[in-house]
Design a protein around this motif. Structure first.
Motif, mmCIF file in Angstrom:
data_model
loop_
_atom_site.group_PDB
_atom_site.id
_atom_site.type_symbol
_atom_site.label_atom_id
_atom_site.label_comp_id
_atom_site.label_asym_id
_atom_site.label_seq_id
_atom_site.Cartn_x
_atom_site.Cartn_y
_atom_site.Cartn_z
ATOM 1 N N MET A 171 -15.198 5.014 8.554
ATOM 2 C CA MET A 171 -13.875 4.798 7.937
ATOM 3 C C MET A 171 -13.108 6.104 7.957
ATOM 4 S SD MET A 171 -14.945 4.631 3.981
ATOM 5 C CE MET A 171 -15.999 3.259 4.353
ATOM 6 N N SER A 172 -11.771 5.984 7.854
ATOM 7 C CA SER A 172 -10.933 7.188 7.870
ATOM 8 C C SER A 172 -9.741 6.995 6.944
ATOM 9 C CB SER A 172 -10.421 7.446 9.294
ATOM 10 O OG SER A 172 -9.506 6.436 9.656
ATOM 11 N N SER A 173 -9.140 8.119 6.565
ATOM 12 C CA SER A 173 -7.921 8.054 5.739
ATOM 13 C C SER A 173 -6.802 7.363 6.511
ATOM 14 C CB SER A 173 -7.477 9.462 5.350
ATOM 15 O OG SER A 173 -8.452 10.097 4.575
ATOM 16 N N THR A 174 -6.777 7.565 7.832
ATOM 17 C CA THR A 174 -5.751 6.899 8.650
ATOM 18 C C THR A 174 -5.842 5.391 8.463
ATOM 19 O OG1 THR A 174 -5.930 8.666 10.284
ATOM 20 C CG2 THR A 174 -4.867 6.626 11.015
ATOM 21 N N GLU A 175 -7.059 4.848 8.513
ATOM 22 C CA GLU A 175 -7.228 3.397 8.324
ATOM 23 C C GLU A 175 -6.752 2.969 6.937
ATOM 24 O OE1 GLU A 175 -11.349 3.540 10.711
ATOM 25 O OE2 GLU A 175 -11.306 2.114 9.038
ATOM 26 N N VAL A 176 -7.039 3.796 5.935
ATOM 27 C CA VAL A 176 -6.614 3.462 4.564
ATOM 28 C C VAL A 176 -5.090 3.433 4.495
ATOM 29 C CG1 VAL A 176 -6.638 4.173 2.140
ATOM 30 C CG2 VAL A 176 -8.690 4.495 3.541
ATOM 31 N N ARG A 177 -4.437 4.460 5.067
ATOM 32 C CA ARG A 177 -2.968 4.516 5.016
ATOM 33 C C ARG A 177 -2.364 3.314 5.727
ATOM 34 N NH1 ARG A 177 -4.089 9.922 6.419
ATOM 35 N NH2 ARG A 177 -3.341 9.623 8.539
ATOM 36 N N GLU A 178 -2.946 2.970 6.886
ATOM 37 C CA GLU A 178 -2.400 1.829 7.637
ATOM 38 C C GLU A 178 -2.598 0.525 6.878
ATOM 39 O OE1 GLU A 178 -2.906 3.860 12.051
ATOM 40 O OE2 GLU A 178 -4.248 2.204 11.484
ATOM 41 N N ALA A 179 -3.757 0.389 6.251
ATOM 42 C CA ALA A 179 -4.027 -0.839 5.499
ATOM 43 C C ALA A 179 -3.045 -0.976 4.331
ATOM 44 C CB ALA A 179 -5.468 -0.834 4.991
ATOM 45 N N ILE A 180 -2.784 0.127 3.634
ATOM 46 C CA ILE A 180 -1.849 0.079 2.499
ATOM 47 C C ILE A 180 -0.446 -0.285 3.005
ATOM 48 C CG2 ILE A 180 -0.699 1.484 0.724
ATOM 49 C CD1 ILE A 180 -3.414 2.940 0.384
ATOM 50 N N ARG A 181 -0.066 0.290 4.114
ATOM 51 C CA ARG A 181 1.259 -0.003 4.686
ATOM 52 C C ARG A 181 1.389 -1.493 5.000
ATOM 53 N NH1 ARG A 181 1.465 4.088 8.601
ATOM 54 N NH2 ARG A 181 1.690 5.456 6.820
ATOM 55 N N ARG A 182 0.293 -2.071 5.494
ATOM 56 C CA ARG A 182 0.318 -3.510 5.828
ATOM 57 C C ARG A 182 0.180 -4.391 4.594
ATOM 58 N NH1 ARG A 182 -3.559 -1.957 9.811
ATOM 59 N NH2 ARG A 182 -5.171 -2.771 8.441
ATOM 60 N N GLY A 183 -0.185 -3.767 3.452
ATOM 61 C CA GLY A 183 -0.409 -4.553 2.243
ATOM 62 C C GLY A 183 -1.812 -5.138 2.177
ATOM 63 N N ASP A 184 -2.748 -4.596 2.992
ATOM 64 C CA ASP A 184 -4.127 -5.096 2.978
ATOM 65 C C ASP A 184 -4.931 -4.471 1.840
ATOM 66 O OD1 ASP A 184 -3.464 -6.515 5.177
ATOM 67 O OD2 ASP A 184 -4.577 -5.266 6.616
ATOM 68 N N LEU A 203 2.616 5.965 -2.752
ATOM 69 C CA LEU A 203 2.225 6.629 -1.501
ATOM 70 C C LEU A 203 1.847 5.624 -0.416
ATOM 71 C CD1 LEU A 203 -0.091 9.472 -2.896
ATOM 72 C CD2 LEU A 203 2.368 9.526 -2.449
ATOM 73 N N TYR A 204 2.120 5.974 0.793
ATOM 74 C CA TYR A 204 1.656 5.293 2.009
ATOM 75 C C TYR A 204 2.255 3.904 2.258
ATOM 76 C CZ TYR A 204 -1.949 8.811 1.118
ATOM 77 O OH TYR A 204 -2.596 9.989 0.826
ATOM 78 N N SER A 205 3.155 3.454 1.387
ATOM 79 C CA SER A 205 3.633 2.096 1.605
ATOM 80 C C SER A 205 4.835 2.027 2.553
ATOM 81 C CB SER A 205 3.931 1.397 0.271
ATOM 82 O OG SER A 205 4.638 2.272 -0.538
ATOM 83 N N HIS A 206 5.389 3.203 2.895
ATOM 84 C CA HIS A 206 6.528 3.225 3.832
ATOM 85 C C HIS A 206 6.159 4.041 5.048
ATOM 86 C CE1 HIS A 206 8.735 1.925 0.302
ATOM 87 N NE2 HIS A 206 8.206 2.955 -0.340
#
Ligand code: ATP
Length: 207
Positions: A171-184, A203-206
């Motif tokens: 897992m990576s922070s990049t995956e976390v940021r992308e998931a939050i952006r997608r609302g996952d 954070l990370y939602s935009h």
């Protein structure tokens, strides 16, 4: 003094980070593991969401259970120093602060992505002479390239290198940021206090 250093962007911290730090503490029993958010990370471009104050606060929340034992703390050393955070500078500073001497005096914890690029860091000879590298696998199958790099570092720099005996948590922070952006959902990989902080600070939602 047995000092460990675990640097990173921690944007945001996830359970892969936590488990590597927890395993290091259990295996090496240092007097102190310094978990150190970078100020301006040398390997990454920054964005408004890389605000060091947010990353520092999130690291404090994420690693709080580990810090309770008294042998780990989240350090603001690089944040307070400002500028680009070079590990060679940090190691020199730690040698001074803790009165360390000789070679390989700081245990430097990192994942395999950082490990394989170590010879491209600023002043690699300083990093290899002042630290004892401990790397944690990040994905299945990264053992071969790490063994090659380890042999190269030992030969070229007289490096001291250990592999942390844990299986990878991919897992990576990049995956976390992308998931939050997608609302996952990220509940399984980010701790509740960190998630709450992310939500409150927006954070990370935009993009
Ligand atoms: P990003 O996706 O933003 O690049 P990251 O997940 O790689 O972030 P960093 O903050 O850059 O996280 O990592 C800090 C340190 O933790 C690095 O040494 C990195 O290799 C290590 N690390 C990150 N994720 C893991 C993981 N899943 N397992 C082991 N080590 C990890």
């Amino acid at each position: 003094m047995k000092i460990g250093l675990y640097g990173g962007t921690f944007s945001p911290p996830h359970i892969g980070h936590y488990r590597a730090a927890a395993s290091f503490l259990a295996e090496y029993e240092p007097d102190l593991l310094l978990i150190m958010p970078t100020y301006v990370p040398p390997h990454k471009s920054s964005s408004p969401y890389d605000d060091p104050r947010h990353r520092y606060e999130m690291a404090r929340l994420a690693f709080e259970p580990l810090c309770r034992g008294g042998h780990a703390e989240v350090s603001a050393l690089e944040l307070e120093r400002g500028g680009i955070s070079y590990t060679a500078d940090t190691l020199r500073e730690l040698y001074g602060l803790y009165g360390l001497s000789g070679e390989h005096g700081v245990y430097l914890l990192m994942g395999t992505d950082m490990f394989v690029s170590l010879d491209r860091w600023r002043e690699p000879e300083t990093v290899f002479s002042l630290s004892h590298i401990v790397y944690a696998s990040r994905e299945e199958g990264d053992g071969g390239i790490c063994a090659e790099k380890r042999a190269q570092y030992e030969k070229e720099y007289g490096a001291a290198v250990d592999r942390l005996p844990i299986s990878p948590l991919e897992m990576s922070s990049t995956e976390v940021r992308e998931a939050i952006r997608r609302g996952d959902r990220v509940e399984d990989i980010v701790s509740p206090p960190v998630l709450e902080y992310i939500k409150k600070a927006g954070l990370y939602s935009h993009d």
